[in-house]
Structures are given as C-alpha cells and as structure tokens.
Enzyme design. Structure first.
Site, PDB file in Angstrom:
ATOM      1  N   GLU A   1      10.082  17.277 -24.743  1.00  0.00           N
ATOM      2  CA  GLU A   1       9.386  17.674 -23.498  1.00  0.00           C
ATOM      3  C   GLU A   1       9.994  18.961 -22.927  1.00  0.00           C
ATOM      4  OE1 GLU A   1       6.603  16.286 -22.343  1.00  0.00           O
ATOM      5  OE2 GLU A   1       6.723  14.097 -22.269  1.00  0.00           O
TER       6      GLU A   1
ATOM      7  N   ASN B   1      -0.104  18.605 -20.637  1.00  0.00           N
ATOM      8  CA  ASN B   1      -0.462  17.617 -21.654  1.00  0.00           C
ATOM      9  C   ASN B   1      -0.447  18.179 -23.071  1.00  0.00           C
ATOM     10  OD1 ASN B   1      -0.855  15.603 -19.729  1.00  0.00           O
ATOM     11  ND2 ASN B   1      -2.966  16.248 -19.358  1.00  0.00           N
TER      12      ASN B   1
ATOM     13  N   HIS C   1      -0.209  15.854 -26.030  1.00  0.00           N
ATOM     14  CA  HIS C   1      -0.371  14.485 -25.549  1.00  0.00           C
ATOM     15  C   HIS C   1      -1.694  13.841 -25.951  1.00  0.00           C
ATOM     16  CE1 HIS C   1       3.202  15.520 -23.363  1.00  0.00           C
ATOM     17  NE2 HIS C   1       3.267  14.352 -22.741  1.00  0.00           N
TER      18      HIS C   1
ATOM     19  N   GLU D   1      -4.068  17.345 -10.867  1.00  0.00           N
ATOM     20  CA  GLU D   1      -4.664  17.675 -12.161  1.00  0.00           C
ATOM     21  C   GLU D   1      -6.159  17.944 -12.076  1.00  0.00           C
ATOM     22  OE1 GLU D   1      -2.799  15.731 -15.509  1.00  0.00           O
ATOM     23  OE2 GLU D   1      -4.622  15.945 -16.678  1.00  0.00           O
TER      24      GLU D   1
ATOM     25  N   ARG E   1      -2.758  21.755 -14.051  1.00  0.00           N
ATOM     26  CA  ARG E   1      -1.766  20.734 -14.426  1.00  0.00           C
ATOM     27  C   ARG E   1      -2.018  20.163 -15.818  1.00  0.00           C
ATOM     28  NH1 ARG E   1       1.177  16.007 -10.836  1.00  0.00           N
ATOM     29  NH2 ARG E   1       2.316  15.170 -12.596  1.00  0.00           N
TER      30      ARG E   1
ATOM     31  N   LYS F   1       7.737  22.610 -14.607  1.00  0.00           N
ATOM     32  CA  LYS F   1       6.932  21.490 -14.114  1.00  0.00           C
ATOM     33  C   LYS F   1       6.625  21.667 -12.627  1.00  0.00           C
ATOM     34  CE  LYS F   1       5.514  16.977 -14.408  1.00  0.00           C
ATOM     35  NZ  LYS F   1       5.567  15.716 -15.103  1.00  0.00           N
TER      36      LYS F   1
ATOM     37  N   LYS G   1       3.349  11.489 -10.988  1.00  0.00           N
ATOM     38  CA  LYS G   1       2.475  10.610 -11.780  1.00  0.00           C
ATOM     39  C   LYS G   1       3.248   9.343 -12.097  1.00  0.00           C
ATOM     40  CE  LYS G   1      -0.673  13.588 -14.347  1.00  0.00           C
ATOM     41  NZ  LYS G   1      -1.110  13.931 -15.717  1.00  0.00           N
TER      42      LYS G   1
ATOM     43  N   HIS H   1      -0.424  10.532 -27.234  1.00  0.00           N
ATOM     44  CA  HIS H   1      -0.709   9.251 -26.575  1.00  0.00           C
ATOM     45  C   HIS H   1      -1.476   8.311 -27.508  1.00  0.00           C
ATOM     46  CE1 HIS H   1      -0.229  10.432 -22.033  1.00  0.00           C
ATOM     47  NE2 HIS H   1       0.918  10.230 -22.638  1.00  0.00           N
TER      48      HIS H   1
ATOM     49  N   ARG I   1       0.814  -1.239   0.000  1.00  0.00           N
ATOM     50  CA  ARG I   1       0.000   0.000   0.000  1.00  0.00           C
ATOM     51  C   ARG I   1       0.839   1.278   0.000  1.00  0.00           C
ATOM     52  NH1 ARG I   1      -3.435  -2.814   3.596  1.00  0.00           N
ATOM     53  NH2 ARG I   1      -5.133  -3.728   2.403  1.00  0.00           N
TER      54      ARG I   1
ATOM     55  N   HIS J   1       8.152   8.412 -26.957  1.00  0.00           N
ATOM     56  CA  HIS J   1       7.165   9.325 -26.372  1.00  0.00           C
ATOM     57  C   HIS J   1       7.355  10.762 -26.874  1.00  0.00           C
ATOM     58  CE1 HIS J   1       4.348  10.933 -23.511  1.00  0.00           C
ATOM     59  NE2 HIS J   1       5.263  11.776 -23.066  1.00  0.00           N
TER      60      HIS J   1
HETATM   61  N1  LIG Z   1       5.176  10.392 -15.189  1.00  0.00           N
HETATM   62  C1  LIG Z   1       5.194  11.443 -15.959  1.00  0.00           C
HETATM   63  O1  LIG Z   1       4.805  12.528 -15.557  1.00  0.00           O
HETATM   64  C2  LIG Z   1       5.726  11.312 -17.349  1.00  0.00           C
HETATM   65  C3  LIG Z   1       6.013  12.457 -18.092  1.00  0.00           C
HETATM   66  C4  LIG Z   1       6.562  12.304 -19.358  1.00  0.00           C
HETATM   67  C5  LIG Z   1       6.828  11.040 -19.852  1.00  0.00           C
HETATM   68  N2  LIG Z   1       6.534   9.949 -19.104  1.00  0.00           N
HETATM   69  C6  LIG Z   1       6.823   8.598 -19.602  1.00  0.00           C
HETATM   70  O2  LIG Z   1       8.212   8.474 -19.790  1.00  0.00           O
HETATM   71  C7  LIG Z   1       8.452   7.401 -20.700  1.00  0.00           C
HETATM   72  C8  LIG Z   1       9.557   7.760 -21.657  1.00  0.00           C
HETATM   73  O3  LIG Z   1      10.735   8.021 -20.931  1.00  0.00           O
HETATM   74  P1  LIG Z   1      12.179   7.974 -21.616  1.00  0.00           P
HETATM   75  O4  LIG Z   1      12.135   8.673 -22.900  1.00  0.00           O
HETATM   76  O5  LIG Z   1      13.134   8.403 -20.588  1.00  0.00           O
HETATM   77  O6  LIG Z   1      12.301   6.448 -22.009  1.00  0.00           O
HETATM   78  P2  LIG Z   1      13.148   5.220 -21.446  1.00  0.00           P
HETATM   79  O7  LIG Z   1      13.091   5.151 -19.983  1.00  0.00           O
HETATM   80  O8  LIG Z   1      12.681   4.051 -22.222  1.00  0.00           O
HETATM   81  O9  LIG Z   1      14.641   5.568 -21.886  1.00  0.00           O
HETATM   82  C9  LIG Z   1      14.951   5.665 -23.262  1.00  0.00           C
HETATM   83  C10 LIG Z   1      16.057   4.677 -23.663  1.00  0.00           C
HETATM   84  O10 LIG Z   1      17.309   5.167 -23.204  1.00  0.00           O
HETATM   85  C11 LIG Z   1      17.974   4.179 -22.423  1.00  0.00           C
HETATM   86  N3  LIG Z   1      18.715   4.917 -21.424  1.00  0.00           N
HETATM   87  C12 LIG Z   1      18.199   5.572 -20.369  1.00  0.00           C
HETATM   88  N4  LIG Z   1      19.163   6.294 -19.765  1.00  0.00           N
HETATM   89  C13 LIG Z   1      20.314   6.049 -20.441  1.00  0.00           C
HETATM   90  C14 LIG Z   1      21.637   6.523 -20.307  1.00  0.00           C
HETATM   91  N5  LIG Z   1      21.949   7.441 -19.402  1.00  0.00           N
HETATM   92  N6  LIG Z   1      22.572   6.047 -21.158  1.00  0.00           N
HETATM   93  C15 LIG Z   1      22.224   5.171 -22.139  1.00  0.00           C
HETATM   94  N7  LIG Z   1      20.966   4.718 -22.331  1.00  0.00           N
HETATM   95  C16 LIG Z   1      20.029   5.165 -21.496  1.00  0.00           C
HETATM   96  C17 LIG Z   1      16.873   3.294 -21.921  1.00  0.00           C
HETATM   97  O11 LIG Z   1      17.350   2.009 -21.609  1.00  0.00           O
HETATM   98  C18 LIG Z   1      15.917   3.281 -23.108  1.00  0.00           C
HETATM   99  O12 LIG Z   1      16.373   2.374 -24.062  1.00  0.00           O
HETATM  100  C19 LIG Z   1       7.129   7.146 -21.397  1.00  0.00           C
HETATM  101  O13 LIG Z   1       6.608   5.939 -20.944  1.00  0.00           O
HETATM  102  C20 LIG Z   1       6.263   8.292 -20.949  1.00  0.00           C
HETATM  103  O14 LIG Z   1       4.908   7.950 -20.879  1.00  0.00           O
HETATM  104  C21 LIG Z   1       5.997  10.052 -17.871  1.00  0.00           C
HETATM  105 ZN   LIG Z   2       4.962  13.495 -21.898  1.00  0.00          ZN
END
Ligand SMILES: NC(=O)c1ccc[n+]([C@@H]2O[C@H](COP(=O)([O-])OP(=O)(O)OC[C@H]3O[C@@H](n4cnc5c(N)ncnc54)[C@H](O)[C@@H]3O)[C@@H](O)[C@H]2O)c1
Ligand SMILES: [Zn+2]
Length: 373
Positions: free
Chosen positions: A194, A254, A257, A246, A250, A236, A152, A261, A131, A274
């Site tokens: 982003e 998006n 998005h 949100e 907030r 942010k 989030k 999405h 939890r 993304h």
């Molecule tokens: N929670 C939120 O508020 C929020 C906001 C925006 C995006 N997101 C989510 O974030 C995700 C995308 O994140 P991302 O783009 O970081 O993707 P990711 O975590 O998949 O990383 C991208 C790639 O880079 C590699 N990688 C990461 N760090 C590295 C490093 N320092 N050196 C070498 N390789 C590295 C990873 O293994 C992966 O292959 C999506 O799922 C999206 O929905 C969430």
């Molecule tokens: Zn995003």
C-alpha cells in the site's frame, strides 16, 4: 502534541472542515495515548472501549490502558481473534456487547489498537454504536498507514469485502512506529504494497525513493519506515481532503483493488493478505493499462517493484477465472453494469476507466494465473 520534539513526532493534518484531525507519527507514541486524548478533548466521564486483537493485545494493550488511566480515563477492552475473519458481523456483535456490558454510552470513545482489521472493525463499531461515537486510531501495522486515515470503516460479507460499512473519521491517529518492530515479515511486505501504491498513484519521486530504500524498509529500519509512512499518509490525506466520500478523485486509491478485492473474496478471507492481493491487482491493472495504450514501461516497472518487495505478481494455483470475475460484480466498484478500474498512465499517474472490456480483463486474469513467481 506537547513535547512533540521530545517524542520526535511528525504531525500531518487531514483537512475536512469540522471533521479535520491530526495524524501523529513517531517512536514511542503509544505511551502518549492519554495525553493525546486529553488534547483532543476526548470525554473522560464515560468508559473508553479499546478493541484489539490477540497478537497486538498481548504486546501493547497494557501500555495503552496505562496511558489512558494515567490521564484519568476508565477503560474496557475486547480482544478479538487476529486476521481478516474478525471483520465479520459476528465479531461486530461481540464488540457491541462488550460496549454495552462495560456501560459505554454516547460520550464513550472506541480505540482501535491494531492493524487494518481492527481499525476497520472498531471503526464500524464506533460509527454505529448508539448511532455513532468518537473513535481513535492507534495503528500497529505498516498497512494501517492507509487504513487508519480517511474514515472508511467496514466489515465483510462472505460474498463481498467491506460491503457493510460507513464513513466515520477518527478524532486522531496516533502511530507509534516502534510497535512495527514486532510485525511479522509477511505483514511487513503486505503493508509496503500500500505504501508503494501511494507512490504509483500520485508521486513518481516517492516511487524512486521506495525503490532505493526497499532494503531498509523490508528490514524495518525505523527512520526509513517513519519517512515512508509519512509520505504514504500525506498522499492519502491529500486525496481524502479533496474527496472524502469517493465521489471522484478518491477512487484512485483503489489502484489494484478491483482485481485484489475479488482475489481476497475468492480465496476465502485471510488466505491472501490484503497487500498481497493488491500487489497482484496492481500488476494486472498495469498490464490492462498497457493493452489500452499506457506507456510501455509501466507494467514492467510495477512488476519489478512488487518483486523487489517480495510480493506476489501472479495468481496462485486453484483460482477460477469465472469466480474472480463474479466477485468483481459484487464489489462496490461495480456500478451501473460496469466495473471501474484504476489504470496507471505513467509511474505516479493513474486514470479511472469504466470502459475496460470484460474480455480483456478475462485475458489478463488468465495471464496472471499462467505464471509462477
Ligand atoms: N479502511 C481503509 O481505508 C482500508 C485501507 C486499506 C486496507 N484496509 C483493510 O485493512 C485490512 C488489512 O490490514 P492489516 O494488513 O494491518 O491486517 P491485520 O490487522 O490483520 O494485521 C496483520 C497481522 O499482524 C498482526 N499485528 C498487527 N500489529 C502487530 C504488531 N505491531 N506486532 C505484531 N503483530 C501485529 C495482526 O494480529 C495480524 O495477525 C484489510 O481488511 C483491508 O481491507 C482498509
Ligand atoms: Zn487497500
């Protein structure tokens, strides 16, 4: 953090009453993970579970473990496959199993060592394990300046992205900008989408700065990155501090998005990154805005910005318009029979609209499909 100057860390604060927390940004901070955990009163009596992915774990897991061990913590770790597919209930279950097998209890802490995928996944594990347990974000991608702040956390369902999730704030965010040097170029561009978004929704001056410094950012100039990430996190933080769950403001985060999405869901997770999907979405939103009366130069400038950062500005071949529209209906932004759009009114300003006619959305999607980059 102590010796902050020596580590050249920038400190920001997310103001959320008793859930407030710091964001530290600086080169080499990974080695300070243990100290920072001590300072944040992370309990040392229960195991710390580090969740990472194969690309990140190979490079940085040992250092994270060593830093925690040196500060008196016991650790366990799980390395998941890289990529969006790991944001699934199946991988979530693997994480819970790893926690149970390692003897993690309610005083344990989950560390997300990686990009947004690991952050969202590990955060959802932390939100639900027994939890809810403590949680630390150690972002290693540019995109994660967005995902690691704000609480989030979620995994995907095959029909809709981020649909199984929670709000769960970290204890702190420790952002080691040196780790970004190993980030692949495609992920650099995706993350910068982003960063630019944060300018487009809030701060025209930051958009100017991004335009002027695109070359440095794309070349991973550490000083430029640290500045851009701090500015992005600051936007942010300002937004989330005013509207954690949100209920209103907030939603401006998006921008791009609603379409983005839907494209990710239709593509099959991981096909379009993304940031790539939301780059297309931002161009689409700017065009929708223009048709609905926004200033005429916004769409052209948004598109030029995306091109400058090497991001896609049109929908790749093979996507069905109806499938994209359908995916929008499954999105969390679809409420009471209407899709919510964030539309720019000028560079640095957006508004939330629930009155965008579906026919206009269909036209814009068709238009975005008809072009090649
Ligand atoms: N929670 C939120 O508020 C929020 C906001 C925006 C995006 N997101 C989510 O974030 C995700 C995308 O994140 P991302 O783009 O970081 O993707 P990711 O975590 O998949 O990383 C991208 C790639 O880079 C590699 N990688 C990461 N760090 C590295 C490093 N320092 N050196 C070498 N390789 C590295 C990873 O293994 C992966 O292959 C999506 O799922 C999206 O929905 C969430
Ligand atoms: Zn995003």
């Amino acid at each position: 953090m102590e010796n902050k100057e020596a580590m050249q860390a920038v400190e920001l604060r997310v103001d959320l009453g008793e859930r407030s927390y710091p964001i530290w940004i600086g080169s080499g901070l990974l080695d300070r993970l243990g100290d920072a955990s001590r300072q944040a009163a992370i309990p040392a009596g229960s195991p710390v579970l580090i969740i990472t992915d194969e690309h990140v774990g190979r490079r940085y897991l040992k250092r994270a473990e060593q830093a925690l061990h040196a500060a008196g913590y016991r650790t366990a770790s799980l390395t998941v496959p890289p990529g969006e597919h790991s944001k699934s209930l199946a991988v979530f279950e693997d994480c819970v199993r790893a926690g149970l097998e390692a003897g993690c209890d309610r005083m344990s802490t989950v560390v997300a060592l990686g990009g947004g995928v690991v952050g969202d996944l590990a955060g959802f594990v932390a939100a639900s394990y027994m939890r809810g347990v403590r949680f630390i974000q150690v972002p290693t991608t540019i995109l994660a300046h967005d995902s690691s702040v704000g609480g989030k956390v979620a995994v995907n369902h095959p029909l809709a992205k981020n649909i199984i999730g929670a709000f769960h704030q970290p204890e702190f965010v420790l952002y080691d900008t040196a780790t970004l040097q190993s980030l692949p170029d495609r992920d650099v561009r995706s993350g910068l989408a982003e960063m630019v978004k944060h300018g487009l929704i809030w701060d025209a001056g930051f958009v100017d700065w991004c335009e002027a410094n695109a070359g440095k950012l794309l070349a991973k100039d550490e000083e430029a990155l640290a500045y851009g990430l701090a500015q992005g996190c600051a936007v942010k933080t300002a937004v989330v501090s005013q509207d954690e769950r949100e209920n209103g403001l907030r939603a401006i985060l998006n921008l791009g998005h609603t379409i983005g999405h839907a494209l990710e869901a239709v593509a099959g997770y991981g096909e379009l990154l993304h940031g790539e999907a939301i780059a297309i979405g931002m161009v689409g939103s700017a065009r929708l805005a223009e048709r609905m009366g926004a200033a005429a130069d916004v769409a052209a400038r948004t598109e030029a910005l995306m091109r400058q950062f090497g991001l896609p500005v049109s929908i790749p071949a093979g996507y069905s318009t109806e499938a994209i529209l359908d995916a929008m209906m499954h999105d969390k932004k679809f409420k009471e029979g209407r899709t919510v759009f964030v539309l720019p009114t000028a560079i640095g300003k957006v508004e939330i609209r629930r009155d965008v006619p579906v026919e206009l959305v269909r036209n814009i999607i068709e238009e975005l499909k008809g072009e090649t980059t």
